[in-house]
Write a protein that holds these residues in place. Structure first.
Motif, PDB file in Angstrom:
ATOM      1  N   GLN A 162       0.891  -1.339  -0.002  1.00  0.00           N
ATOM      2  CA  GLN A 162       0.076  -0.047   0.073  1.00  0.00           C
ATOM      3  C   GLN A 162       0.962   1.225  -0.057  1.00  0.00           C
ATOM      4  O   GLN A 162       0.583   2.148  -0.761  1.00  0.00           O
ATOM      5  N   HIS A 163       1.915   1.346   0.795  1.00  0.00           N
ATOM      6  CA  HIS A 163       2.826   2.525   0.792  1.00  0.00           C
ATOM      7  C   HIS A 163       3.500   2.539  -0.550  1.00  0.00           C
ATOM      8  O   HIS A 163       3.686   3.714  -1.229  1.00  0.00           O
ATOM      9  N   CYS A 164       3.932   1.426  -1.235  1.00  0.00           N
ATOM     10  CA  CYS A 164       4.561   1.481  -2.533  1.00  0.00           C
ATOM     11  C   CYS A 164       3.729   2.220  -3.615  1.00  0.00           C
ATOM     12  O   CYS A 164       4.053   3.000  -4.440  1.00  0.00           O
ATOM     13  N   ARG A 165       2.294   1.991  -3.418  1.00  0.00           N
ATOM     14  CA  ARG A 165       1.374   2.340  -4.480  1.00  0.00           C
ATOM     15  C   ARG A 165       1.249   3.813  -4.107  1.00  0.00           C
ATOM     16  O   ARG A 165       1.057   4.671  -5.224  1.00  0.00           O
ATOM     17  N   GLN A 166       1.109   4.011  -2.918  1.00  0.00           N
ATOM     18  CA  GLN A 166       0.893   5.564  -2.565  1.00  0.00           C
ATOM     19  C   GLN A 166       2.061   6.565  -3.162  1.00  0.00           C
ATOM     20  O   GLN A 166       1.741   7.759  -3.520  1.00  0.00           O
ATOM     21  N   ILE A 167       3.108   5.968  -2.984  1.00  0.00           N
ATOM     22  CA  ILE A 167       4.272   7.061  -3.321  1.00  0.00           C
ATOM     23  C   ILE A 167       4.782   6.629  -4.943  1.00  0.00           C
ATOM     24  O   ILE A 167       5.636   7.458  -5.185  1.00  0.00           O
ATOM     25  N   PRO A 197       5.401   5.624   6.504  1.00  0.00           N
ATOM     26  CA  PRO A 197       4.205   5.900   7.694  1.00  0.00           C
ATOM     27  C   PRO A 197       4.220   5.219   8.790  1.00  0.00           C
ATOM     28  O   PRO A 197       4.844   4.142   8.887  1.00  0.00           O
TER      29      PRO A 197
END
Length: 383
Positions: A267-272, A345
Motif C-alpha cells: 500500500q505504501h509503494c502504491r501511494q508513493i 508511515p
C-alpha cells in the motif's frame, strides 16, 4: 521416506466460503491498526472467537453430533487463510480448534468428546499445550513432569514452559510421564487434560521482547486430576503427541505471520509510486516463495482430507514456511532503508518493528528448525 505431495486444488464448495468470511472480517477487523492485526494468531480476543463460533466457524472439521460443522480440512484451510490474511485476533480459540479438538476426537473417550468438543465449538473452552519443560531445550522426550495414579485420579507434579495463552485458558493438554524414568525417553509418556483452575496450579506469564505476554510458565504442585483426565492409552503419549504436532505444523499459519506487513508495504509503494528494481525484486521473491509454500500447504490439506498423516511433510513445510516468515521483515526493512529520504508511515514502521522483534520466535514455535530438520533427515533415510 517423504511421499510425493500431489498438486491439489481447493474444492469449489470450500472456496466459496471466502466471500462470506471476507465480508465478516472487513466489518470486524478492517479498521484495526496494522501493527495490532500483525499479532493475529497471537492476538487474544475471546469475544471475537465467540462471534466466529456463533456463525459455526469454530470447530469446522469436528462432527455435527459434537457441535461442529462436519466439514473437511479444505474448509478449515480457507477459514484459516482468510483469518490470518486479515490479521484477525484468533488466538483464543486457535489451539483448541486446530489440534486439541481433533486430538480428543481421535483418542478421547465418548464422555470426553461429549464434554469438551461442544464447548470448543462454542468458543467456551480454550486450550493450551503443555509440551516444553524448563532446562530441556528442544528435547521433548526428556519429560520430568509426572502424573501418578492416586486415590481419586492422577497426582500431578512438575512444570511446563513457553505455554501459549496458559493465563487465559481453561484447560491444558499436557505430555507427562506416567511410568518409568526420564532416561526411558519415549516410553511411559501419556497425555492428560488439566483443568487449570484446580488447586496447585500456578501460571506465571513471560514478557517477550515486544512487551507482550503470550507465553507462560506453569507449575503443578500436588494437583489432583480426575481419573478421566487421561487421553487415549496410558504410555501412548509419544505417538499421540506426534499426531497432534502434525495438525499444528500443517496449517497456513506457518506462512502468514508477516503477511500484514506485506500488505502495508505494498500500500505504501502504491501511494508513493515506487517502481524501482529493488522493490520489484523483493516483491517477486516474497510472492514466488509464498506461492510455492501455499501450494505445498494445500497439498497437506489434501493428505488430511484423504485420511493420511502428513507429519513428515508438515515438518518440511513448517521449516520452509518459517524461513520466509522470518525473512519478510528483513527484506522489506532493507528496501525501505535503501531510500532513507522517503518518509515511512508510522503504521508501517510500527508493524515492521513488531515483526522484527517477533521473527526470531517463528522458527522456535511448533518445533525448532534443528528438530524439524532431524525429522526430515530421518524421513529421507539420511540418519
Amino acid at each position: 521416506m517423504i511421499d510425493t505431495l500431489e498438486l491439489t486444488e481447493i474444492p469449489k464448495e470450500d472456496e466459496a466460503l471466502r466471500t462470506e468470511i471476507r465480508a465478516f472480517l472487513n466489518e470486524a477487523v478492517g479498521s484495526m491498526p496494522p501493527d495490532i492485526r500483525a499479532r493475529s494468531w497471537l492476538g487474544f480476543d475471546a469475544d471475537f472467537s465467540r462471534r466466529l463460533a456463533d456463525r459455526g466457524w469454530v470447530g469446522l472439521t469436528l462432527p455435527v453430533e459434537y457441535g461442529g460443522a462436519g466439514k473437511g480440512p479444505f474448509a478449515r484451510f480457507v477459514m484459516s487463510e482468510e483469518l490470518l490474511g486479515a490479521g484477525a485476533p484468533v488466538s483464543a480459540h486457535w489451539i483448541a480448534d486446530r489440534q486439541s479438538g481433533p486430538l480428543i476426537l481421535k483418542y478421547g473417550t465418548e464422555a470426553q468428546k461429549l464434554f469438551y468438543l461442544p464447548r470448543i465449538c462454542k468458543a467456551q473452552a480454550f486450550f493450551c499445550i503443555g509440551m516444553s519443560e524448563p532446562n530441556s531445550g528442544s528435547d521433548l522426550a526428556s519429560i520430568r513432569t509426572r502424573a501418578v495414579p492416586s486415590p481419586g485420579g492422577w497426582l500431578l507434579n512438575g512444570s511446563k514452559i513457553w505455554t501459549t495463552n496458559a493465563q487465559h485458558s481453561q484447560y491444558m493438554i499436557a505430555l507427562v510421564r506416567t511410568s518409568g524414568e526420564t532416561a526411558d525417553r519415549y516410553k511411559g509418556l501419556s497425555q492428560i487434560i488439566i483443568d487449570l483452575s484446580l488447586p496447585g496450579v500456578t501460571v506465571r506469564p513471560i514478557k517477550d521482547l515486544a512487551g507482550d505476554e503470550h507465553f507462560s510458565e506453569v507449575f503443578f504442585e500436588n494437583v489432583l486430576c480426575p481419573e478421566d483426565a487421561l487421553i487415549g492409552i496410558e504410555g501412548n503419549g509419544w505417538a499421540q503427541v506426534n499426531a497432534e504436532l502434525a495438525f499444528e505444523r500443517s496449517g497456513p499459519e506457518r506462512l502468514y505471520s508477516s503477511v500484514v506487513l506485506v500488505e502495508g508495504w505494498l500500500q505504501h509503494c502504491r501511494q508513493i509510486g515506487v517502481a524501482d528494481t529493488a522493490t520489484a525484486a523483493t516483491l517477486g521473491q516474497i510472492v514466488s516463495w509464498l506461492a510455492v509454500l501455499r501450494a505445498l500447504s494445500i497439498s497437506l490439506a489434501g493428505k488430511l482430507a484423504r485420511g493420511e498423516s502428513p507429519a513428515l511433510e508438515a515438518s518440511l513445510v513448517k521449516d520452509l514456511g518459517t524461513e520466509i516468515e522470518q525473512a519478510i521483515p528483513r527484506l522489506i526493512g532493507d528496501v525501505l532503508a535503501s531510500s532513507p529520504d522517503t518518509p515511512v508511515p508510522a503504521s508501517l514502521r510500527k508493524t515492521l518493528v513488531y515483526l522484527e522483534q517477533m521473527a526470531p520466535s517463528f522458527s522456535l514455535r511448533g518445533g525448532t528448525r534443528e528438530i524439524l530438520r532431524g525429522i526430515i533427515a530421518r524421513g529421507l533415510g539420511l540418519r
